[in-house]
Design an enzyme around this catalytic site. Structure first.
Site, PDB file in Angstrom:
ATOM      1  N   SER A 204       4.493   5.781   0.537  1.00 57.22           N
ATOM      2  CA  SER A 204       4.657   5.643  -0.898  1.00 57.22           C
ATOM      3  C   SER A 204       5.956   4.910  -1.240  1.00 57.22           C
ATOM      4  O   SER A 204       6.181   3.791  -0.787  1.00 57.22           O
ATOM      5  CB  SER A 204       4.575   7.032  -1.546  1.00 57.22           C
ATOM      6  OG  SER A 204       4.415   6.948  -2.929  1.00 57.22           O
ATOM      7  N   ASP A 388      -7.033   5.711  -1.853  1.00 52.95           N
ATOM      8  CA  ASP A 388      -5.808   5.678  -2.656  1.00 52.95           C
ATOM      9  C   ASP A 388      -5.975   4.773  -3.868  1.00 52.95           C
ATOM     10  O   ASP A 388      -6.677   3.760  -3.821  1.00 52.95           O
ATOM     11  CB  ASP A 388      -4.639   5.188  -1.801  1.00 52.95           C
ATOM     12  CG  ASP A 388      -3.291   5.354  -2.495  1.00 52.95           C
ATOM     13  OD1 ASP A 388      -3.213   6.123  -3.476  1.00 52.95           O
ATOM     14  OD2 ASP A 388      -2.324   4.724  -2.054  1.00 52.95           O
ATOM     15  N   HIS A 448      -3.824   8.706  -0.505  1.00 47.54           N
ATOM     16  CA  HIS A 448      -2.399   8.382  -0.488  1.00 47.54           C
ATOM     17  C   HIS A 448      -1.647   9.295   0.485  1.00 47.54           C
ATOM     18  O   HIS A 448      -0.730   8.862   1.171  1.00 47.54           O
ATOM     19  CB  HIS A 448      -1.839   8.540  -1.906  1.00 47.54           C
ATOM     20  CG  HIS A 448      -0.493   7.931  -2.111  1.00 47.54           C
ATOM     21  ND1 HIS A 448      -0.277   6.573  -2.054  1.00 47.54           N
ATOM     22  CD2 HIS A 448       0.715   8.490  -2.384  1.00 47.54           C
ATOM     23  CE1 HIS A 448       1.006   6.317  -2.288  1.00 47.54           C
ATOM     24  NE2 HIS A 448       1.625   7.468  -2.485  1.00 47.54           N
TER      25      HIS A 448
END
Length: 476
Positions: A204, A388, A448
């Site tokens: 991230s 994601d 994610h």
């Protein structure tokens, strides 16, 4: 030695049983105030290093057994700025298999301001926190084959703290400088690992942190007496180049059915304005547009995305809300016996809001030049979960196609390879595009928070990459 170790790893795998609240919000960030009960005292290791009492500091950093935790590990604080009393918290787990030879892997959580304790307890550490605040063994922990170093980064994240507002990072240079100081101290406390291969990994927003610290190591190794044996980096669903990602949001959300035609046009208009501000280096204005449109981190109202989709979760487009068990770890870290064991005392477990406020202008800036440098000199893994939203696989690929590195032309022509873990598998684990030491991987069924949803695939991926065993399936 590596060949022997890999045979052990494969044997182990064969024997094993087969919030996302947003990129910048509270999934990772549950504030844990100082608890009632005896939490012990924080352990600051820098004074022991400076006094030449390294062995004493190391002994004190050993995590005592608690609530079923019996794996050897070490934890404590490393002071990275004496002027502001800035300290980074770490928790280190030597590999369970041949730790003397296993690579040391630094894990950095995203955010900005999300604790790496999330990665430890929710993604790939040796233990999982249950609803009744006990621990169970994880099925495919990365600590089996890799020595994992979890650091709460930047200063102000999780247990890491500073006594002065000037101690907070305002850009990636600040982040890297503090991390570098911590790493040099870490290898002083654990000198037996300094010659092991070293990898920097994260997901991230750590798509910025990872290239930043790797760039600094690359720059300083030639001129410093103490060198860090950097071999490569791995970034999962990385927010490394915001402009290229933001530009693709509207069409992507439309294609997966979360926006209609009218909403797509509005979303595209807002993204275009955000990009215009980025190109003019109006960083704060760009952040505000994106925050109101998608993230909703520092706004008082839900974001446009949340209003039109009814969903708060953009880490997995098959889920509208975040899994409850991803939050257990924060409550666990408030238990006095846990805090005493990991040497944090009554320090507050920070929610990351302050960290993000200081990094607002950094949020929309790119680290593409640093990433390019690393791709030209080291092994690199860029991976995405298929499900994601916030850093979708297609948006990452769009960014990679626009990068100019030594393998860029070959990368654009490279064929995607089907990746299965075992030859007998009916399911495909994912897809790989490899050019030399660069690996791009898309993991089927992953989001994610990849290792949370696809633990075996994540375990197999990181070991194939680090140990250089290719992407052909195992026989079994």
């Amino acid at each position: 030695m590596v060949g022997t170790m890999w045979k052990v790893i494969v044997s182990l795998v064969l024997l094993m049983p087969g919030s996302c609240d947003g990129l910048f919000r509270s999934l990772y960030r549950s504030v844990s105030m100082p608890p009632k009960g005896d939490s012990g005292q924080p352990l600051f290791l820098t004074p022991y290093i400076e006094a030449g009492k390294i062995q004493k500091g190391r002994e004190l950093s050993l995590v005592s057994p608690f609530l079923g935790l019996n794996m050897r590990s070490y934890a404590g604080f490393l002071t990275v700025n004496k002027t502001y009393n800035s300290n980074l918290f770490f928790w280190f787990f030597p590999a369970q298999i041949q730790p003397e030879d296993a690579p040391v892997v630094l894990w950095l959580q995203g955010g900005p301001g999300f604790s790496s304790m999330f990665g430890l307890f929710v993604e790939h550490g040796p233990y999982v926190v249950t609803s009744n605040m006990t621990l169970r063994d994880r099925d495919f922990p990365w600590t089996t084959t890799l020595s994992m170093l979890y650091i709460d980064n930047p200063v102000g994240t999780g247990f890491s703290f500073t006594d002065d507002t000037h101690g907070y990072a305002v850009n990636e240079d600040d982040v890297a400088q503090d991390l570098y100081s911590a790493l040099i101290q870490f290898f002083q406390i654990f000198p037996e690992y300094k010659n092991n291969d070293f990898y920097v990994t994260g997901e991230s927003y750590a798509g910025k942190y990872v290239p930043a610290i790797a760039h600094l190591i690359h720059s300083l190794n030639p001129v410093r007496e103490v060198k860090i044996n950097l071999k490569g980096i791995a970034i999962g669903d990385g927010y490394s180049d915001p402009e290229s990602i933001i530009g693709g949001y509207a069409e992507f959300l439309y294609q997966i059915g979360l926006l209609d035609e009218k909403q797509k046009k509005y979303f595209q208009k807002q993204c275009h304005e955000c990009i215009e501000h980025i190109r003019k280096q109006n960083w704060f204005q760009a952040f505000e547009i994106l925050d109101k449109l998608l993230d909703g981190d520092l706004t008082s109202d839900p974001s446009y995305f949340q209003n039109v989709t009814g969903c708060s979760n953009y880490c997995n487009f098959l889920r509208c809300t975040e899994p409850e068990d991803q939050l257990y770890y924060a409550k666990f870290l408030s238990l006095p016996e846990v805090r005493q064991a990991i040497h944090v005392g009554n320090r507050t477990f920070n929610d990351g809001t302050t960290v993000e406020k200081y990094l607002r202008e950094d949020t929309v800036q790119s680290v593409k030049p640093w990433l390019t440098e690393i791709m030209n000199n080291y092994k690199v893994l860029i991976y995405n979960g298929q499900l994601d939203i916030i850093v979708a696989a297609a948006l990452t690929e769009h960014s990679l196609m626009g990068m100019d590195w030594k393998g860029s032309q070959e990368y654009k022509k490279a064929e995607k390879k089907v990746w299965k873990i075992f030859k007998s598998d009916s399911e495909v684990a994912g897809y790989v595009r490899q050019v030399g030491d660069f690996h791009q991987v898309i993991i089927r069924g992953g989001g994610h928070i990849l290792p949370y949803i696809q633990p075996l695939r994540a375990f197999d991926m990181i070991n194939r990459f680090i140990y250089g065993k290719g992407w052909d399936p195992y026989v079994g």
